[in-house]
Design a protein around this motif. Structure first.
Motif, PDB file in Angstrom:
ATOM      1  N   LEU A 207       0.810  -1.215   0.000  1.00  0.00           N
ATOM      2  CA  LEU A 207       0.000   0.000   0.000  1.00  0.00           C
ATOM      3  C   LEU A 207       0.849   1.273   0.000  1.00  0.00           C
ATOM      4  CD1 LEU A 207      -2.720  -0.942   2.666  1.00  0.00           C
ATOM      5  CD2 LEU A 207      -2.628  -1.522   0.223  1.00  0.00           C
TER       6      LEU A 207
ATOM      7  N   ARG B 252      -0.218   4.808  -1.390  1.00  0.00           N
ATOM      8  CA  ARG B 252      -1.584   4.771  -1.897  1.00  0.00           C
ATOM      9  C   ARG B 252      -2.550   5.426  -0.909  1.00  0.00           C
ATOM     10  NH1 ARG B 252      -2.264   1.764  -6.692  1.00  0.00           N
ATOM     11  NH2 ARG B 252      -0.297   2.156  -7.754  1.00  0.00           N
TER      12      ARG B 252
ATOM     13  N   THR C 240      -8.733   1.120  -0.262  1.00  0.00           N
ATOM     14  CA  THR C 240      -7.515   1.618  -0.881  1.00  0.00           C
ATOM     15  C   THR C 240      -7.238   0.772  -2.110  1.00  0.00           C
ATOM     16  OG1 THR C 240      -5.218   2.234  -0.476  1.00  0.00           O
ATOM     17  CG2 THR C 240      -5.943   0.122   0.433  1.00  0.00           C
ATOM     18  N   SER C 241      -6.265   1.198  -2.911  1.00  0.00           N
ATOM     19  CA  SER C 241      -5.879   0.459  -4.109  1.00  0.00           C
ATOM     20  C   SER C 241      -4.425   0.026  -3.978  1.00  0.00           C
ATOM     21  CB  SER C 241      -6.042   1.336  -5.358  1.00  0.00           C
ATOM     22  OG  SER C 241      -5.690   0.617  -6.527  1.00  0.00           O
TER      23      SER C 241
ATOM     24  N   ALA D 219      -0.636  -1.321  -4.740  1.00  0.00           N
ATOM     25  CA  ALA D 219       0.294  -1.083  -5.842  1.00  0.00           C
ATOM     26  C   ALA D 219       0.150  -2.196  -6.883  1.00  0.00           C
ATOM     27  CB  ALA D 219       1.729  -1.039  -5.316  1.00  0.00           C
TER      28      ALA D 219
ATOM     29  N   GLN E 201      -8.465  -3.237  -5.575  1.00  0.00           N
ATOM     30  CA  GLN E 201      -9.040  -2.604  -4.379  1.00  0.00           C
ATOM     31  C   GLN E 201      -9.048  -3.567  -3.202  1.00  0.00           C
ATOM     32  OE1 GLN E 201     -13.258  -1.975  -4.816  1.00  0.00           O
ATOM     33  NE2 GLN E 201     -13.284  -0.234  -3.422  1.00  0.00           N
TER      34      GLN E 201
ATOM     35  N   SER F 114      -8.771   0.566 -11.531  1.00  0.00           N
ATOM     36  CA  SER F 114      -8.355   1.087 -10.223  1.00  0.00           C
ATOM     37  C   SER F 114      -8.120   2.590 -10.227  1.00  0.00           C
ATOM     38  CB  SER F 114      -7.074   0.384  -9.760  1.00  0.00           C
ATOM     39  OG  SER F 114      -5.997   0.673 -10.627  1.00  0.00           O
TER      40      SER F 114
ATOM     41  N   GLY G  81      -7.024   5.391  -6.737  1.00  0.00           N
ATOM     42  CA  GLY G  81      -5.628   5.698  -6.473  1.00  0.00           C
ATOM     43  C   GLY G  81      -4.661   4.857  -7.280  1.00  0.00           C
ATOM     44  N   GLY G  82      -5.194   3.945  -8.099  1.00  0.00           N
ATOM     45  CA  GLY G  82      -4.356   3.103  -8.938  1.00  0.00           C
ATOM     46  C   GLY G  82      -4.194   3.665 -10.335  1.00  0.00           C
TER      47      GLY G  82
END
Length: 310
Positions: free
Chosen positions: A159, A162, A186-187, A189, A253, A285, A289-290
């Motif tokens: 993470l 992210r 969260t997304s 890496a 995710q 994503s 945040g991806g």
């Protein structure tokens, strides 16, 4: 009488969730199968003094699909955007661009009339928001996460760098949330996720709903490399393969449901944020945040998760 109950929920969504102000430009995106939901939200917003535009389209083919260009153009003009559609367009590039233009977007994907007055809509969104915000902040501040469940899920995620995203059903600045789906996410890496996902709760997309048998998804270097299970697993595998795009296998995710009034069922947003569940999103994503853009985004859900950070 049902219309009265529906309006009560629509008013809560427009005020408590969206913070609608008189004079704001509201764009309601709906489709031929969900038009009653769109009309109800339009009526509630009009009654609160908003300038309301309604666009109606054919349902997109899969969750995460793109709306037609004319609809996308209207979306970019909104102060407040309601996505009252049969299948989700939340993770479409059209929604992302509308948010970049300043819109507050609320997904009502797969809504049915009862969802305006039963189940997750009854949650105290304002009371739960601080919990959702706190979990999102912890996800955003971590470098490494591990997820395990009693059914056999054991996954690790990178993470680093992210953001954590709080989708509390309350939105006041540009961004998006879904009602009544309360979740923190969260997304991970790209290429970092590893392990085994055992979905034993639901796949709220594709009309799959609650699972009859667990679905096992093996993940290597951030992508699903094997899908095993019963008929529902085979159905899901077929949906992957029909796209012919490696991006659909991306682990996009990591998310946790926080709505104590929601339950596992065949209604997308009602099921999605049920407290005591985790879900892993697959495909696009970029809105989390991806960096991956895929022709779909969907989730696999599991019961009783344990999350370890760093």
């Amino acid at each position: 009488m049902q219309n009265v109950l529906m309006m009560e929920g629509a008013h809560k969504i427009a005020t408590t969730c969206a913070g609608l102000r008189a004079g704001e430009r509201v764009v309601v995106v709906t489709d031929f199968e969900a038009i009653r939901i769109g009309q109800t939200m339009a009526a509630a917003c009009k009654g609160l003094g908003a300038e309301v535009v309604v666009t109606v389209m054919e349902p997109v083919r899969v969750d995460g699909g793109e709306p037609p260009g004319a609809v996308a153009a209207a979306m970019k003009t909104a102060d407040l955007l309601f996505l009252a559609v049969t299948r989700s367009i939340t993770h479409s590039q059209s929604t992302r661009r509308a948010v970049e233009e300043g819109a507050r977007a609320i997904s009502l994907a797969g809504f049915v009339p009862q969802m305006f007055y039963e189940g997750g809509i009854k949650a105290d969104f304002e009371a739960i928001k601080p919990v959702c915000d706190k979990l999102a902040a912890r996800l955003g501040g971590a470098d490494r996460a591990e997820l395990v469940t009693p059914a056999g899920t054991r996954m690790t995620f990178d993470l680093t760098g992210r953001p954590g995203n709080s989708h509390s059903c309350i939105i006041r600045d540009r961004g998006f949330t879904g009602v009544p789906n309360i979740e923190a996410n969260t997304s991970p890496a790209e290429d970092s996720s590893e392990g085994l996902i055992v979905a034993d709760a639901a796949v709220p997309n594709y009309g799959i709903g609650p699972l009859h048998d667990p679905i096992r998804l093996t993940v290597k270097e951030g992508r699903i490399v094997a899908i095993e299970g019963g008929e529902q697993a085979q159905f899901l595998k077929d949906r992957f393969e029909e796209h012919g795009d490696v991006a659909v296998y991306n682990v996009a995710q990591l998310a946790f449901g926080l709505n104590p009034e929601s339950r596992i069922c065949d209604r997308f947003l009602e099921c999605h944020g049920a407290a005591g569940t985790a879900h892993i999103g697959i495909g696009t994503s970029t809105f989390l945040g991806g960096t991956v853009i895929a022709p779909l985004h969907f989730d696999v859900m599991m019961y009783r998760p344990t999350l370890s950070l760093d």
